[in-house]
Design a protein around this motif. Structure first.
Motif: not given
Ligand SMILES: Nc1ncnc2c1ncn2[C@@H]1O[C@H](COP(=O)(O)OP(=O)(O)O)[C@@H](O)[C@H]1O
Ligand SMILES: [Mg+2]
Length: 232
Positions: A3-12
């Motif tokens: 994938h171009l971008v992948e967020l994995r379980n991102c928390r902010r």
């Protein structure tokens, strides 16, 4: 291909976890996607956009760009400069510079000689229908024209991804639609992936994929809609 971008379980989170802007979000951007991120004010749209291009780092989770985890300001800054273009709601043009200079300034750190920069500026102005505006200053342009200059600037370094936070938020509906058509044209003809934030339903409906955030979570993703069972 990753994938171009992948967020994995991102928390902010902010304020020692009292404010959760993004809550365990996993999300992928495929090459060639044209994504509208929608959702109420405060739902985490800008946070999601900023995390997927490294302007913000997640409090937990990780971001992969082109299959590789990216961490730290320097790595992200280098990656953004080479591969990502930005468009903002309020254009962010420099009032004292001409249209051509506003575009050229994006190329100053690329090591391109002046003649190469000049021909790229001309190419972009022609492509975006701004050829007769090159010597004018932002104040002399309409909102729609200013945003086209901003898109030209975003394209200057031939990015593969354009991210835009409310790119039509300062425009009337006609100019807003023109900007979306322009982005769609770039996606099709220049193979540029586009992720934008909008709270305007009619803008979102023009985008191939719609993702809705509610309270920092993905409440809907048109790419994840269940595929209807085929009837024999
Ligand atoms: N720097 C910050 N400090 C504290 N809270 C923040 C900060 N940035 C964003 N937030 C909070 O995180 C939530 C999501 O913000 P944001 O991503 O800007 O939402 P949206 O773009 O959907 O309006 C909001 O509650 C906002 O107030
Ligand atoms: Mg926002």
């Amino acid at each position: 291909m990753p994938h171009l971008v992948e967020l994995r379980n991102c928390r902010r989170d902010y304020d020692n976890g009292r404010i959760v802007a993004l809550d365990d979000v996993s999300f992928t951007v495929a090459r060639g996607d044209f994504i509208a991120i929608t959702g109420p004010s405060g739902s985490g749209k800008s946070t999601l956009l900023d995390i997927l291009c490294g302007l913000e780092e997640p409090s937990a989770g990780e971001v992969l760009y082109d299959g590789r985890p990216v961490r730290g300001r320097t790595a992200w800054a280098r990656l953004r400069a080479a591969r990502i273009g930005f468009v903002f709601q309020s254009f962010h043009l420099i009032p004292a510079l001409t249209v051509a200079e506003n575009i050229e300034i994006a190329m100053l750190w690329q090591g391109l000689p002046a003649r190469g920069r000049a021909s790229r500026v001309t190419e972009l102005l022609d492509r975006l229908g701004l050829g007769d505006r090159r010597a004018q200053h932002p104040m002399q342009l309409s909102g729609g024209e200013r945003q086209r200059v901003a898109v030209a600037r975003a394209l200057a370094n031939r990015p593969e991804l354009i991210v835009a936070d409310e790119p039509t938020g300062s425009l009337d509906s006609r100019s807003g639609a023109d900007i979306i058509n322009l982005l769609e044209d770039l996606r099709r003809t220049a193979a540029i992936t586009i992720v934008l934030v909008t709270h305007d339903r009619s803008i979102a409906e023009r985008c191939a994929r719609r993702v809705e955030l509610v309270d920092g979570r993905i409440a809907f993703d048109s790419a994840r809609e269940p595929v209807p069972e085929a009837h024999p």
